[in-house]
Design a protein around this motif. Structure first.
Motif, PDB file in Angstrom:
ATOM      1  N   ARG A   8       0.836  -1.190   0.000  1.00  0.00           N
ATOM      2  CA  ARG A   8       0.000   0.000   0.000  1.00  0.00           C
ATOM      3  C   ARG A   8       0.875   1.245   0.000  1.00  0.00           C
ATOM      4  NH1 ARG A   8      -5.055  -1.302   2.011  1.00  0.00           N
ATOM      5  NH2 ARG A   8      -5.687   0.700   1.137  1.00  0.00           N
ATOM      6  N   ASN A   9       0.253   2.386  -0.277  1.00  0.00           N
ATOM      7  CA  ASN A   9       0.951   3.672  -0.228  1.00  0.00           C
ATOM      8  C   ASN A   9       0.192   4.611   0.700  1.00  0.00           C
ATOM      9  OD1 ASN A   9       3.283   3.619  -2.177  1.00  0.00           O
ATOM     10  ND2 ASN A   9       1.642   2.936  -3.535  1.00  0.00           N
ATOM     11  N   PRO A  10       0.285   4.368   2.009  1.00  0.00           N
ATOM     12  CA  PRO A  10      -0.502   5.179   2.941  1.00  0.00           C
ATOM     13  C   PRO A  10       0.054   6.582   3.104  1.00  0.00           C
ATOM     14  CG  PRO A  10       0.994   3.782   4.153  1.00  0.00           C
ATOM     15  CD  PRO A  10       1.138   3.392   2.706  1.00  0.00           C
ATOM     16  N   THR A  11      -0.777   7.462   3.629  1.00  0.00           N
ATOM     17  CA  THR A  11      -0.280   8.716   4.172  1.00  0.00           C
ATOM     18  C   THR A  11       0.430   8.368   5.470  1.00  0.00           C
ATOM     19  OG1 THR A  11      -2.099  10.011   3.231  1.00  0.00           O
ATOM     20  CG2 THR A  11      -0.900  10.981   5.086  1.00  0.00           C
ATOM     21  N   LEU A  12       1.716   8.668   5.535  1.00  0.00           N
ATOM     22  CA  LEU A  12       2.518   8.330   6.706  1.00  0.00           C
ATOM     23  C   LEU A  12       2.531   9.525   7.650  1.00  0.00           C
ATOM     24  CD1 LEU A  12       4.305   5.977   7.748  1.00  0.00           C
ATOM     25  CD2 LEU A  12       6.259   7.141   6.684  1.00  0.00           C
ATOM     26  N   VAL A  13       2.279   9.274   8.936  1.00  0.00           N
ATOM     27  CA  VAL A  13       2.205  10.356   9.920  1.00  0.00           C
ATOM     28  C   VAL A  13       3.134  10.028  11.081  1.00  0.00           C
ATOM     29  CG1 VAL A  13       0.702  11.671  11.466  1.00  0.00           C
ATOM     30  CG2 VAL A  13      -0.196  10.818   9.287  1.00  0.00           C
ATOM     31  N   PHE A  69      11.575   4.488   0.144  1.00  0.00           N
ATOM     32  CA  PHE A  69      12.657   5.445  -0.088  1.00  0.00           C
ATOM     33  C   PHE A  69      12.827   5.868  -1.552  1.00  0.00           C
ATOM     34  CE2 PHE A  69      13.906   3.532   4.003  1.00  0.00           C
ATOM     35  CZ  PHE A  69      13.961   4.698   4.746  1.00  0.00           C
ATOM     36  N   ASP A  70      12.024   5.332  -2.453  1.00  0.00           N
ATOM     37  CA  ASP A  70      12.081   5.757  -3.852  1.00  0.00           C
ATOM     38  C   ASP A  70      11.684   7.224  -3.972  1.00  0.00           C
ATOM     39  OD1 ASP A  70      12.117   5.846  -6.634  1.00  0.00           O
ATOM     40  OD2 ASP A  70      10.080   5.044  -6.816  1.00  0.00           O
ATOM     41  N   GLN A  71      12.475   7.994  -4.711  1.00  0.00           N
ATOM     42  CA  GLN A  71      12.186   9.413  -4.948  1.00  0.00           C
ATOM     43  C   GLN A  71      11.978   9.703  -6.433  1.00  0.00           C
ATOM     44  OE1 GLN A  71      15.706  10.858  -2.569  1.00  0.00           O
ATOM     45  NE2 GLN A  71      14.165  12.198  -1.672  1.00  0.00           N
ATOM     46  N   THR A  94       8.131   7.100 -11.319  1.00  0.00           N
ATOM     47  CA  THR A  94       8.338   8.511 -11.666  1.00  0.00           C
ATOM     48  C   THR A  94       7.357   9.435 -10.941  1.00  0.00           C
ATOM     49  OG1 THR A  94       6.918   8.233 -13.623  1.00  0.00           O
ATOM     50  CG2 THR A  94       9.307   7.971 -13.921  1.00  0.00           C
ATOM     51  N   GLN A  95       6.189   8.924 -10.547  1.00  0.00           N
ATOM     52  CA  GLN A  95       5.233   9.766  -9.828  1.00  0.00           C
ATOM     53  C   GLN A  95       5.754  10.199  -8.461  1.00  0.00           C
ATOM     54  OE1 GLN A  95       1.445   7.779  -9.679  1.00  0.00           O
ATOM     55  NE2 GLN A  95       1.034   8.087 -11.846  1.00  0.00           N
ATOM     56  N   LYS A  96       6.658   9.409  -7.892  1.00  0.00           N
ATOM     57  CA  LYS A  96       7.191   9.742  -6.579  1.00  0.00           C
ATOM     58  C   LYS A  96       8.239  10.854  -6.644  1.00  0.00           C
ATOM     59  CE  LYS A  96       6.150   5.565  -3.994  1.00  0.00           C
ATOM     60  NZ  LYS A  96       6.673   4.449  -3.187  1.00  0.00           N
ATOM     61  N   ARG A  97       8.577  11.282  -7.836  1.00  0.00           N
ATOM     62  CA  ARG A  97       9.479  12.432  -7.960  1.00  0.00           C
ATOM     63  C   ARG A  97       8.848  13.667  -7.341  1.00  0.00           C
ATOM     64  NH1 ARG A  97      11.328  13.428 -13.926  1.00  0.00           N
ATOM     65  NH2 ARG A  97      12.035  11.277 -13.531  1.00  0.00           N
ATOM     66  N   TYR A  98       7.532  13.740  -7.413  1.00  0.00           N
ATOM     67  CA  TYR A  98       6.813  14.922  -6.928  1.00  0.00           C
ATOM     68  C   TYR A  98       5.962  14.631  -5.700  1.00  0.00           C
ATOM     69  CZ  TYR A  98       8.118  16.037 -11.701  1.00  0.00           C
ATOM     70  OH  TYR A  98       8.838  16.203 -12.865  1.00  0.00           O
ATOM     71  N   ASN A  99       5.985  13.378  -5.216  1.00  0.00           N
ATOM     72  CA  ASN A  99       5.150  13.027  -4.064  1.00  0.00           C
ATOM     73  C   ASN A  99       5.744  11.785  -3.406  1.00  0.00           C
ATOM     74  OD1 ASN A  99       3.087  12.949  -2.206  1.00  0.00           O
ATOM     75  ND2 ASN A  99       1.612  12.017  -3.590  1.00  0.00           N
ATOM     76  N   HIS A 131       6.335  17.590   0.894  1.00  0.00           N
ATOM     77  CA  HIS A 131       5.269  16.735   0.392  1.00  0.00           C
ATOM     78  C   HIS A 131       4.446  16.222   1.572  1.00  0.00           C
ATOM     79  CE1 HIS A 131       7.779  15.580  -3.430  1.00  0.00           C
ATOM     80  NE2 HIS A 131       7.445  16.853  -3.387  1.00  0.00           N
ATOM     81  N   HIS A 132       3.217  15.817   1.276  1.00  0.00           N
ATOM     82  CA  HIS A 132       2.357  15.342   2.353  1.00  0.00           C
ATOM     83  C   HIS A 132       2.088  13.857   2.273  1.00  0.00           C
ATOM     84  CE1 HIS A 132       0.661  19.502   3.745  1.00  0.00           C
ATOM     85  NE2 HIS A 132       1.906  19.281   4.122  1.00  0.00           N
ATOM     86  N   ARG A 133       2.934  13.133   1.550  1.00  0.00           N
ATOM     87  CA  ARG A 133       2.857  11.672   1.633  1.00  0.00           C
ATOM     88  C   ARG A 133       3.343  11.231   3.021  1.00  0.00           C
ATOM     89  NH1 ARG A 133       2.317   7.384  -1.993  1.00  0.00           N
ATOM     90  NH2 ARG A 133       2.198   8.865  -3.718  1.00  0.00           N
ATOM     91  N   HIS A 134       4.330  11.960   3.562  1.00  0.00           N
ATOM     92  CA  HIS A 134       4.734  11.778   4.954  1.00  0.00           C
ATOM     93  C   HIS A 134       4.519  13.100   5.672  1.00  0.00           C
ATOM     94  CE1 HIS A 134       8.207  11.517   8.089  1.00  0.00           C
ATOM     95  NE2 HIS A 134       7.037  11.265   8.644  1.00  0.00           N
TER      96      HIS A 134
END
Length: 273
Positions: A96-101, A128-130, A135-140, A147-150
């Motif tokens: 999964r790709n949760p919002t990490l808090v 840890f992929d950036q 490629t979408q994780k380049r911006y999130n 970013h607000h993924r974490h």
């Protein structure tokens, strides 16, 4: 609020074996820890060890899925090696790709996880992929501070200014939540030494729950949840904790602390507990 959400926290000890190797120390076990503390004070003026020498003994989390279902969990050294704890935690991101808090996760928890995963030769691309793989994780991604993924609440609530950093315990108390309930991280070595695993996991889970409650309040501030949704989430959390015996004390202290602010006094209507 983007679901699913994963609120997490880690507890650590000094890795004596790695420390002895790093500093070239050949000392009896009972003398090694004090020697490492002395060296750390000399080089940094603090007993707090460098990030790479923190050995993880517990990772706790609160998972909230897309349907609002909550699950509190802990991976500890009671039944798992450090490598196994990390594998279990990191596998969440493979699925999964949760919002990490977190609270101070950007400066402490995630760097510790990074170093310890490398120490054990683990792969954690999903965390840890950036953008090198996806490629979408380049911006999130989970590393970028803005970013607000974490969501590192200590960082965002300080408006990314280190001079404004606050302690989790202080903010929890200020907002009418339990805080650390008289305990501190100094007890972690004793919990592990004495195999007090329930005390260890309950303590770590308590930090997770405080972080979750502050995250709800931050989401209300940001307009990401409405006042009514905040109330519903709060009541859902109370209802869930009533089914978690290891958090009876957290719930009782929350009820008492809630009486100290006009906002949280409504968390526990007289008929709710």
């Amino acid at each position: 609020m983007r679901l699913p959400v994963l609120v997490f926290d880690i507890e650590t000890l000094t890795d004596l074996k790695a420390g002895a190797h790093l500093y070239g120390l050949d000392l009896p076990q009972q003398d090694l820890e004090q020697a490492l503390y002395k060296l750390r004070r000399q080089e940094a003026g603090t007993d707090f060890q460098r990030i790479a020498l923190h050995e993880i003994v517990c990772i706790s989390g609160l998972w909230i899925d897309e349907n609002g279902v909550m699950k509190l969990f802990s991976f500890s050294r009671e039944n798992n090696s450090e490598a196994e704890i990390l594998k279990k935690f990191l596998s969440i991101f493979d699925k999964r790709n949760p919002t990490l808090v977190s609270w101070n996760g950007s400066q402490f928890d995630l760097p510790v996880i990074l170093f310890r995963a490398m120490y054990h030769g683990l792969s954690a691309a999903s965390l840890f992929d950036q953008g090198e793989i996806d490629t979408q994780k380049r911006y999130n991604n989970y590393q970028n501070r803005y970013h607000h993924r974490h969501v590192d609440l200590m960082d965002v609530m300080a408006m990314f200014n280190g001079r404004h950093f606050q302690k989790l315990d202080d903010i929890a108390h200020l907002l009418g939540y339990p805080g650390k309930r008289g305990g501190t991280g100094y007890f972690i070595p004793e919990y592990v030494k004495n195999q007090q695993w329930l005390e260890l996991t309950s303590y770590c889970e308590g930090d997770v729950l405080n972080t979750w409650l502050i995250f709800l309040r931050w989401s209300l501030l940001k307009g990401q949840v409405s006042l009514e949704d905040h109330r519903l989430w709060t009541q859902a959390t109370i209802h869930y904790l009533q089914s978690q015996p290891q958090q009876n004390e957290f719930l009782a202290v929350w009820r008492d602390m809630s009486q100290h602010t006009d906002f949280t006094v409504k968390d526990f209507p007289s008929s709710s507990i």
